[in-house]
Design a protein around this motif. Structure first.
Motif, PDB file in Angstrom:
ATOM      1  N   GLU A  71      39.076 -41.169  36.007  1.00 25.38           N
ATOM      2  CA  GLU A  71      38.073 -40.122  36.263  1.00 25.38           C
ATOM      3  C   GLU A  71      36.869 -40.607  37.045  1.00 25.38           C
ATOM      4  OE1 GLU A  71      36.938 -38.098  32.679  1.00 25.38           O
ATOM      5  OE2 GLU A  71      38.928 -38.382  31.822  1.00 25.38           O
ATOM      6  N   VAL A  72      36.584 -41.900  36.916  1.00 21.49           N
ATOM      7  CA  VAL A  72      35.377 -42.433  37.531  1.00 21.49           C
ATOM      8  C   VAL A  72      35.757 -43.592  38.447  1.00 21.49           C
ATOM      9  CG1 VAL A  72      33.148 -43.548  37.129  1.00 21.49           C
ATOM     10  CG2 VAL A  72      33.977 -41.795  35.519  1.00 21.49           C
ATOM     11  N   ARG A  73      35.325 -43.511  39.687  1.00 22.96           N
ATOM     12  CA  ARG A  73      35.566 -44.579  40.648  1.00 22.96           C
ATOM     13  C   ARG A  73      34.243 -45.318  40.879  1.00 22.96           C
ATOM     14  NH1 ARG A  73      39.033 -48.160  42.842  1.00 22.96           N
ATOM     15  NH2 ARG A  73      38.428 -48.663  44.971  1.00 22.96           N
ATOM     16  N   VAL A  74      34.281 -46.635  40.775  1.00 20.62           N
ATOM     17  CA  VAL A  74      33.095 -47.465  41.017  1.00 20.62           C
ATOM     18  C   VAL A  74      33.349 -48.261  42.291  1.00 20.62           C
ATOM     19  CG1 VAL A  74      31.610 -49.285  40.111  1.00 20.62           C
ATOM     20  CG2 VAL A  74      32.695 -47.642  38.532  1.00 20.62           C
ATOM     21  N   ASN A  75      32.449 -48.127  43.255  1.00 18.77           N
ATOM     22  CA  ASN A  75      32.617 -48.816  44.531  1.00 18.77           C
ATOM     23  C   ASN A  75      31.391 -49.622  44.918  1.00 18.77           C
ATOM     24  OD1 ASN A  75      34.710 -46.363  45.395  1.00 18.77           O
ATOM     25  ND2 ASN A  75      35.098 -48.333  46.363  1.00 18.77           N
ATOM     26  N   ARG A  76      31.659 -50.745  45.565  1.00 14.83           N
ATOM     27  CA  ARG A  76      30.590 -51.430  46.281  1.00 14.83           C
ATOM     28  C   ARG A  76      30.185 -50.551  47.459  1.00 14.83           C
ATOM     29  NH1 ARG A  76      34.227 -55.624  45.172  1.00 14.83           N
ATOM     30  NH2 ARG A  76      33.311 -57.351  44.005  1.00 14.83           N
ATOM     31  N   ALA A  77      28.924 -50.607  47.816  1.00 14.14           N
ATOM     32  CA  ALA A  77      28.461 -49.835  48.964  1.00 14.14           C
ATOM     33  C   ALA A  77      27.595 -50.703  49.857  1.00 14.14           C
ATOM     34  CB  ALA A  77      27.656 -48.616  48.503  1.00 14.14           C
ATOM     35  N   GLY A  78      27.554 -50.311  51.115  1.00 14.95           N
ATOM     36  CA  GLY A  78      26.595 -50.902  52.037  1.00 14.95           C
ATOM     37  C   GLY A  78      25.223 -50.306  51.780  1.00 14.95           C
ATOM     38  N   CYS A  79      24.294 -50.636  52.658  1.00 10.57           N
ATOM     39  CA  CYS A  79      22.911 -50.178  52.496  1.00 10.57           C
ATOM     40  C   CYS A  79      22.856 -48.660  52.366  1.00 10.57           C
ATOM     41  CB  CYS A  79      22.093 -50.642  53.697  1.00 10.57           C
ATOM     42  SG  CYS A  79      20.393 -50.072  53.643  1.00 10.57           S
ATOM     43  N   LEU A  80      22.082 -48.198  51.404  1.00 16.37           N
ATOM     44  CA  LEU A  80      21.930 -46.768  51.142  1.00 16.37           C
ATOM     45  C   LEU A  80      20.610 -46.230  51.708  1.00 16.37           C
ATOM     46  CD1 LEU A  80      23.228 -46.945  47.474  1.00 16.37           C
ATOM     47  CD2 LEU A  80      24.459 -45.988  49.428  1.00 16.37           C
ATOM     48  N   ASN A  81      19.952 -47.030  52.521  1.00 13.87           N
ATOM     49  CA  ASN A  81      18.696 -46.644  53.181  1.00 13.87           C
ATOM     50  C   ASN A  81      17.544 -46.400  52.198  1.00 13.87           C
ATOM     51  OD1 ASN A  81      19.118 -46.969  55.863  1.00 13.87           O
ATOM     52  ND2 ASN A  81      19.333 -44.807  56.353  1.00 13.87           N
ATOM     53  N   GLN A  82      17.630 -47.043  51.055  1.00  8.73           N
ATOM     54  CA  GLN A  82      16.548 -46.944  50.068  1.00  8.73           C
ATOM     55  C   GLN A  82      16.062 -48.363  49.719  1.00  8.73           C
ATOM     56  OE1 GLN A  82      15.792 -43.721  49.561  1.00  8.73           O
ATOM     57  NE2 GLN A  82      17.640 -43.214  50.735  1.00  8.73           N
TER      58      GLN A  82
ATOM     59  N   MET B  78      39.929 -29.741  44.268  1.00 12.52           N
ATOM     60  CA  MET B  78      39.800 -30.738  43.196  1.00 12.52           C
ATOM     61  C   MET B  78      39.710 -32.116  43.837  1.00 12.52           C
ATOM     62  SD  MET B  78      39.732 -31.038  39.891  1.00 12.52           S
ATOM     63  CE  MET B  78      39.940 -32.281  38.638  1.00 12.52           C
ATOM     64  N   SER B  79      38.695 -32.831  43.498  1.00  8.97           N
ATOM     65  CA  SER B  79      38.545 -34.162  44.081  1.00  8.97           C
ATOM     66  C   SER B  79      39.407 -35.171  43.334  1.00  8.97           C
ATOM     67  CB  SER B  79      37.082 -34.590  44.056  1.00  8.97           C
ATOM     68  OG  SER B  79      36.645 -34.681  42.719  1.00  8.97           O
ATOM     69  N   GLN B  80      39.568 -36.313  43.939  1.00  8.76           N
ATOM     70  CA  GLN B  80      40.409 -37.353  43.352  1.00  8.76           C
ATOM     71  C   GLN B  80      39.807 -37.894  42.058  1.00  8.76           C
ATOM     72  OE1 GLN B  80      43.194 -37.751  44.945  1.00  8.76           O
ATOM     73  NE2 GLN B  80      44.078 -39.334  43.664  1.00  8.76           N
ATOM     74  N   TYR B  81      38.483 -37.991  42.018  1.00  8.93           N
ATOM     75  CA  TYR B  81      37.773 -38.476  40.832  1.00  8.93           C
ATOM     76  C   TYR B  81      36.695 -37.472  40.437  1.00  8.93           C
ATOM     77  CZ  TYR B  81      39.965 -42.955  41.821  1.00  8.93           C
ATOM     78  OH  TYR B  81      40.880 -43.945  42.047  1.00  8.93           O
ATOM     79  N   LYS B  82      36.365 -37.429  39.144  1.00  6.28           N
ATOM     80  CA  LYS B  82      35.304 -36.540  38.694  1.00  6.28           C
ATOM     81  C   LYS B  82      33.929 -37.088  39.078  1.00  6.28           C
ATOM     82  CE  LYS B  82      37.711 -34.472  34.787  1.00  6.28           C
ATOM     83  NZ  LYS B  82      37.846 -34.413  33.335  1.00  6.28           N
ATOM     84  N   LYS B  83      33.801 -38.385  39.027  1.00  8.53           N
ATOM     85  CA  LYS B  83      32.536 -39.013  39.403  1.00  8.53           C
ATOM     86  C   LYS B  83      32.821 -40.238  40.265  1.00  8.53           C
ATOM     87  CE  LYS B  83      30.046 -37.674  35.175  1.00  8.53           C
ATOM     88  NZ  LYS B  83      29.323 -36.537  35.742  1.00  8.53           N
ATOM     89  N   HIS B  84      31.866 -40.508  41.131  1.00  3.16           N
ATOM     90  CA  HIS B  84      31.984 -41.654  42.017  1.00  3.16           C
ATOM     91  C   HIS B  84      30.660 -42.399  41.984  1.00  3.16           C
ATOM     92  CE1 HIS B  84      34.722 -42.684  45.615  1.00  3.16           C
ATOM     93  NE2 HIS B  84      34.141 -43.774  45.172  1.00  3.16           N
ATOM     94  N   VAL B  85      30.718 -43.669  41.622  1.00  3.82           N
ATOM     95  CA  VAL B  85      29.517 -44.493  41.504  1.00  3.82           C
ATOM     96  C   VAL B  85      29.490 -45.477  42.664  1.00  3.82           C
ATOM     97  CG1 VAL B  85      28.236 -46.107  40.047  1.00  3.82           C
ATOM     98  CG2 VAL B  85      29.687 -44.341  38.990  1.00  3.82           C
ATOM     99  N   PHE B  86      28.400 -45.465  43.406  1.00  2.00           N
ATOM    100  CA  PHE B  86      28.220 -46.413  44.500  1.00  2.00           C
ATOM    101  C   PHE B  86      27.081 -47.361  44.156  1.00  2.00           C
ATOM    102  CE2 PHE B  86      30.121 -42.701  46.517  1.00  2.00           C
ATOM    103  CZ  PHE B  86      31.142 -43.277  47.251  1.00  2.00           C
ATOM    104  N   ILE B  87      27.361 -48.644  44.270  1.00  4.46           N
ATOM    105  CA  ILE B  87      26.364 -49.670  43.994  1.00  4.46           C
ATOM    106  C   ILE B  87      26.108 -50.432  45.287  1.00  4.46           C
ATOM    107  CG2 ILE B  87      25.843 -51.752  42.643  1.00  4.46           C
ATOM    108  CD1 ILE B  87      28.068 -50.596  40.648  1.00  4.46           C
ATOM    109  N   CYS B  88      24.875 -50.501  45.702  1.00  2.72           N
ATOM    110  CA  CYS B  88      24.548 -51.215  46.937  1.00  2.72           C
ATOM    111  C   CYS B  88      24.673 -52.718  46.694  1.00  2.72           C
ATOM    112  CB  CYS B  88      23.144 -50.866  47.418  1.00  2.72           C
ATOM    113  SG  CYS B  88      22.689 -51.777  48.912  1.00  2.72           S
ATOM    114  N   THR B  89      25.853 -53.230  47.042  1.00  2.00           N
ATOM    115  CA  THR B  89      26.085 -54.677  46.933  1.00  2.00           C
ATOM    116  C   THR B  89      26.102 -55.335  48.308  1.00  2.00           C
ATOM    117  OG1 THR B  89      28.480 -54.375  47.041  1.00  2.00           O
ATOM    118  CG2 THR B  89      27.489 -54.434  44.829  1.00  2.00           C
ATOM    119  N   GLN B  90      26.321 -54.525  49.364  1.00  2.00           N
ATOM    120  CA  GLN B  90      26.498 -55.084  50.700  1.00  2.00           C
ATOM    121  C   GLN B  90      25.250 -54.957  51.567  1.00  2.00           C
ATOM    122  OE1 GLN B  90      29.676 -56.551  51.241  1.00  2.00           O
ATOM    123  NE2 GLN B  90      29.722 -56.093  49.064  1.00  2.00           N
TER     124      GLN B  90
END
Ligand code: FES
Length: 144
Positions: free
Chosen positions: A42-53, A1-13
């Motif tokens: 249930e949902v974790r929203v994180n800043r992310a570095g470059c996602l190569n897209q 079981m993961s800590q969150y059901k969903k994890h949202v990454f937004i390329c801000t960095q």
């Protein structure tokens, strides 16, 4: 079981997405809307570095589904929250479909953006050098 059901990454960095839209505003709106729906546990929203897209941003990815969204703007956040995070339906109009791996397309950015990228990389190298120096200092402190 993961800590969150969903994890949202937004390329801000990453060095490019911030020039395709207001990535910090997207992040803040996403966090606020997730909270407004009572999904903080249930949902974790994180800043992310470059996602190569780069060049298709701002990029947002939702796990565990590995659903990638491209060209996301602040006004798209509510659809992602309501339809995807709450309703478990992909927002098809924002869906990013590309081959697995690196899909960077950055040639169209003006020179100022590439200069920003170079400066950001230099700052990152300086940060890492400072981190390494701090680690060495901590090790000496522990040995003393
Ligand atoms: S800068 Fe956002 S994916 Fe690279």
């Amino acid at each position: 079981m993961s800590q969150y059901k969903k994890h949202v990454f937004i390329c801000t960095q990453g060095p490019y997405c911030g020039f395709d839209g207001d990535t910090e505003a997207i992040f803040e709106r996403m966090k606020r809307q997730v909270g407004a729906h009572g999904l903080n546990e249930e949902v974790r929203v994180n800043r992310a570095g470059c996602l190569n897209q780069c060049g298709h941003g701002p990029m947002v990815v939702v796990y565990p589904e590995a659903t990638w969204y491209a060209h996301v703007q602040v006004e798209d956040v509510d659809a992602i929250v309501n339809e995807h995070l709450v309703g478990d339906q992909v927002v098809t109009r924002l869906l990013f479909t590309a081959p697995p791996g690196n899909n960077k397309q950055v040639a169209h950015y003006p020179a100022e953006v590439h200069a920003f990228k170079d400066a950001a990389e230099k700052l990152q190298q300086e940060r890492e050098a400072l981190r390494q120096a701090t680690l060495r200092a901590l090790a000496q402190h522990r040995e003393a």
